[in-house]
Design a protein around this motif. Structure first.
Motif, short mmCIF file in Angstrom:
data_model
loop_
_atom_site.label_atom_id
_atom_site.label_comp_id
_atom_site.label_asym_id
_atom_site.label_seq_id
_atom_site.Cartn_x
_atom_site.Cartn_y
_atom_site.Cartn_z
N GLY A 36 -15.93 8.43 -7.86
CA GLY A 36 -15.46 7.81 -6.62
C GLY A 36 -14.42 6.74 -6.88
N SER A 37 -14.72 5.51 -6.52
CA SER A 37 -13.79 4.40 -6.68
C SER A 37 -13.57 4.02 -8.14
CB SER A 37 -14.29 3.16 -5.93
OG SER A 37 -15.45 2.64 -6.57
N GLY A 38 -14.47 4.45 -9.03
CA GLY A 38 -14.36 4.09 -10.44
C GLY A 38 -14.87 2.70 -10.76
N VAL A 39 -15.56 2.06 -9.82
CA VAL A 39 -16.00 0.68 -10.04
C VAL A 39 -16.97 0.59 -11.22
CG1 VAL A 39 -17.92 0.82 -8.39
CG2 VAL A 39 -16.88 -1.39 -8.91
N THR A 40 -17.78 1.63 -11.44
CA THR A 40 -18.71 1.59 -12.57
C THR A 40 -17.96 1.59 -13.90
OG1 THR A 40 -20.34 2.78 -11.23
CG2 THR A 40 -20.77 2.64 -13.59
N LEU A 41 -16.89 2.38 -13.99
CA LEU A 41 -16.07 2.37 -15.20
C LEU A 41 -15.44 1.00 -15.43
CD1 LEU A 41 -14.13 5.77 -15.22
CD2 LEU A 41 -16.15 5.12 -16.56
N ARG A 42 -15.00 0.35 -14.36
CA ARG A 42 -14.43 -0.99 -14.50
C ARG A 42 -15.48 -1.96 -15.05
NH1 ARG A 42 -12.91 -2.36 -8.79
NH2 ARG A 42 -12.25 -4.35 -9.71
N HIS A 82 -6.35 11.60 -6.09
CA HIS A 82 -5.98 10.40 -5.34
C HIS A 82 -6.94 9.25 -5.65
CE1 HIS A 82 -4.39 7.91 -2.14
NE2 HIS A 82 -5.57 7.87 -1.54
N SER A 83 -8.23 9.53 -5.71
CA SER A 83 -9.21 8.48 -6.04
C SER A 83 -8.97 7.95 -7.45
CB SER A 83 -10.64 9.03 -5.94
OG SER A 83 -10.98 9.29 -4.60
N ARG A 84 -8.61 8.83 -8.36
CA ARG A 84 -8.32 8.39 -9.73
C ARG A 84 -7.13 7.44 -9.75
NH1 ARG A 84 -5.07 9.84 -14.15
NH2 ARG A 84 -6.11 9.60 -16.17
N ASN A 85 -6.09 7.77 -8.99
CA ASN A 85 -4.91 6.90 -8.96
C ASN A 85 -5.24 5.53 -8.37
OD1 ASN A 85 -3.34 8.92 -10.10
ND2 ASN A 85 -2.61 9.68 -8.12
N LEU A 86 -6.08 5.52 -7.32
CA LEU A 86 -6.48 4.25 -6.74
C LEU A 86 -7.31 3.43 -7.72
CD1 LEU A 86 -7.39 5.39 -3.11
CD2 LEU A 86 -5.34 4.18 -3.86
N TYR A 87 -8.14 4.12 -8.50
CA TYR A 87 -8.91 3.45 -9.55
C TYR A 87 -7.98 2.82 -10.59
CZ TYR A 87 -11.01 3.53 -14.24
OH TYR A 87 -11.39 3.24 -15.52
N HIS A 101 0.82 -1.21 0.00
CA HIS A 101 0.00 0.00 0.00
C HIS A 101 0.86 1.26 0.00
CE1 HIS A 101 -4.28 -1.08 0.26
NE2 HIS A 101 -3.81 -2.23 0.70
N GLY A 102 2.08 1.14 0.49
CA GLY A 102 2.96 2.31 0.49
C GLY A 102 3.51 2.68 -0.86
N VAL A 103 3.52 1.72 -1.81
CA VAL A 103 4.15 2.00 -3.10
C VAL A 103 3.19 1.89 -4.29
CG1 VAL A 103 6.38 1.19 -2.28
CG2 VAL A 103 4.88 -0.41 -3.45
N LYS A 104 2.02 1.33 -4.10
CA LYS A 104 1.20 0.98 -5.27
C LYS A 104 0.69 2.20 -6.04
CE LYS A 104 -3.22 0.33 -2.87
NZ LYS A 104 -4.34 -0.60 -2.65
N GLU A 105 0.42 3.32 -5.36
CA GLU A 105 -0.07 4.48 -6.10
C GLU A 105 0.99 4.98 -7.08
OE1 GLU A 105 -1.43 9.03 -5.11
OE2 GLU A 105 -2.14 7.42 -3.82
N GLN A 106 2.25 5.08 -6.63
CA GLN A 106 3.32 5.51 -7.51
C GLN A 106 3.53 4.50 -8.64
OE1 GLN A 106 3.44 5.42 -4.24
NE2 GLN A 106 3.64 7.58 -3.65
N LEU A 107 3.41 3.21 -8.31
CA LEU A 107 3.58 2.17 -9.33
C LEU A 107 2.49 2.27 -10.40
CD1 LEU A 107 4.48 -0.91 -7.14
CD2 LEU A 107 5.90 0.09 -8.92
N ALA A 108 1.27 2.55 -9.98
CA ALA A 108 0.17 2.65 -10.94
C ALA A 108 0.42 3.77 -11.94
CB ALA A 108 -1.15 2.86 -10.21
N ILE A 109 0.84 4.91 -11.42
CA ILE A 109 1.09 6.06 -12.30
C ILE A 109 2.23 5.76 -13.26
CG2 ILE A 109 1.76 8.49 -12.34
CD1 ILE A 109 0.45 8.72 -9.56
N ALA A 110 3.31 5.17 -12.73
CA ALA A 110 4.46 4.84 -13.56
C ALA A 110 4.10 3.81 -14.62
CB ALA A 110 5.60 4.33 -12.69
N GLU A 111 3.31 2.82 -14.23
CA GLU A 111 2.92 1.77 -15.17
C GLU A 111 2.05 2.32 -16.28
OE1 GLU A 111 2.71 -2.38 -16.39
OE2 GLU A 111 4.07 -1.09 -15.26
#
Length: 476
Positions: A413-419, A436-441, A164-174
């Motif tokens: 919000g969580s973006g679950v509908t888009l998924r 932040h919510s977008r990155n978590l999505y 959880h400490g690194v996944k937001e940065q990983l998502a953006i980089a990916e």
């Protein structure tokens, strides 16, 4: 050695002088026992002294059980009892957290390849564990593929915190690495989302290329559909009559932040944006008008609401032009409800939404019940306080939309509908104030991609194995 098996009362068991003090995650075991009961019997002597099964007894008491299955055996003195307690705990080598996570993920992919409706709840039922446990292990299995160094973590909890400490940065980089598509400047939200959706459609590739192309398609769609911005401003720029369905989950006009110390998913509250009670009626009216104008002449809209504002929401929708069913539809979450005051209030086990009609649209699932029964997302797996299960959103889309529909989601919000939209090969877009919510999505999208890839690889491996077994023996 003689013994007998029977149900015994928990309050008759004597469990003093136990050497094992660390009972591990006893609350998870209690949750499993509450759902499935005690599968493996404990062991007691003829005087009801506990010999083996201290964790099961403690968890069963936490789960409010009255009885427990037990093997009653004759014990030849204190030494015999101690030896049994020791043997039970040392002649057993549990899987470490990474082995268990990878195995559960492999099972999930294999079952999904055989049954498209397979989900975490079904797997939890099959394994007799909690939904929370399955979701966490699947997430960690995906994390291990992205960050292999996590395998060096000694415990599951340590790995979970590090991930959880690194996944937001990983998502953006990916995403930066994978996205090769750039949307034209000045394009409207719906045009940009359509281009992203077109780019997301799977094309004909060799088997070797297909999985990676689908992965890129998924993140292209995700990047183009989730827009950070103010709904009340951006909805004015949407072309009139361009959307075929809207799923609206606005802030409820409640002081959720004041409940921070009492809610189970308090770590997600920072992603929640409130509307004050003074401003809420005007907010409702402006949003309802904007959504109505964006919909084609024959379209449904699902509008979630809190019961506190029932009359005001219904009035705003009617003034905007919608026709509303007299009885709201219900998302039923199952027997386990939620309440902050269990001593004085019944636990809530459902949420309501209005089914709104512009013109006279036809349901895709005609005659369907207005009760949607799906288990909620476990609190520890939520990325947003109002996140709903993707299976629920897929069912809502299947009920109210048709192929090639464009979906408006004003509060992502969580973006679950888009998924859910992407999984069902539809088009869609929406907005949220939180980067932040977008990155978590986006993280969730990457997890979806990895799960789909593993499931496809499992199918291909099984097909290849079947072809190999089916080949006739070659003569020398």
């Amino acid at each position: 050695m003689p013994f007998k098996l029977k149900q015994i009362k928990l309050n008759e068991i004597k469990s003093e002088d136990r050497f094992r003090e660390d009972l591990g995650d006893i609350h998870e075991l209690a949750e499993n026992i509450r759902e499935k009961g005690v599968i493996t019997p404990i062991t007691v002597d003829e005087d009801m002294n506990l010999v083996a099964g201290g964790r099961r007894v403690t968890a069963a008491r936490l789960a409010d059980l009255k009885t427990i299955p037990a093997v009653i055996r004759k014990i030849e003195g204190p030494q015999d009892a101690r030896e049994i307690e020791l043997f039970e705990n040392i002649h057993r080598k549990d899987m470490n957290w990474s082995e268990r996570s990878l195995l559960e993920y492999e099972i999930y992919c294999l079952e999904s390849s055989k049954n498209p409706k397979w989900n975490k709840s079904k797997q939890a039922e099959m394994l007799s564990v909690s939904h929370t446990s399955v979701g966490r292990h699947i997430t960690l299995a995906v994390a291990l593929q992205i960050v292999p160094e996590l395998v060096n973590c000694k415990t599951e909890e340590e790995a979970w915190k590090k991930w959880h400490g690194v996944k937001e940065q990983l998502a953006i980089a990916e995403l930066s690495r994978r996205i090769t598509y750039n949307m034209e400047g000045g394009a409207s939200a719906e045009e940009a989302a359509d281009k992203a959706a077109e780019g997301a459609k799977p094309k004909e590739y060799t088997k070797k290329e297909r999985l990676d192309q689908q992965s890129q398609a998924a993140v292209r769609f995700a990047d183009g559909a989730y827009i950070v911005g103010d709904t009340l401003e951006l909805i004015k720029k949407v072309k009139s009559k361009c959307c075929h369905f809207a799923e609206v989950d606005p802030p409820y006009g409640i002081k959720l932040q004041k409940q921070r110390g009492r809610v189970a998913d308090q770590h997600t509250l920072d992603a929640y944006n409130e509307i004050s009670a003074v401003d809420y009626p005007a907010f409702l009216q402006q949003t309802a008008v904007g959504v109505y104008e964006a919909l084609v002449d024959k379209a449904f809209c699902v509008w979630w609401f809190g019961p506190t504002w029932y009359d005001q929401v219904r009035k705003a929708l009617g003034m905007a032009g919608f026709k509303i069913a007299d009885i709201p539809a219900i998302w039923y979450k199952g027997q386990i409800g939620q309440t902050n005051s269990p001593e004085t209030h019944l636990a809530n086990s459902y949420e309501m939404f209005f089914v709104c009609r512009k013109g006279a649209p036809a349901l895709n699932k005609r005659g369907r019940s207005n009760v949607f029964h799906f288990d909620p997302v476990p609190p520890r797996q939520k990325v947003h306080p109002t996140e709903r299960p993707i299976e629920l959103m897929e069912e809502i889309l299947a009920t109210f939309t048709y192929p090639n529909s464009r979906i408006l989601v004003p509060f992502l919000g969580s973006g679950v509908t888009l998924r859910a939209i992407y999984k069902n090969q539809l088009k869609g877009f929406g907005w949220d104030l939180s980067e932040h919510s977008r990155n978590l999505y986006l993280e969730k999208v990457l997890e979806d991609v990895e799960t789909e890839k593993r499931a496809a690889e499992a199918v291909e491996a099984r097909e290849k194995s079947g072809r190999t077994r089916g080949q006739p023996d070659q003569e020398d």
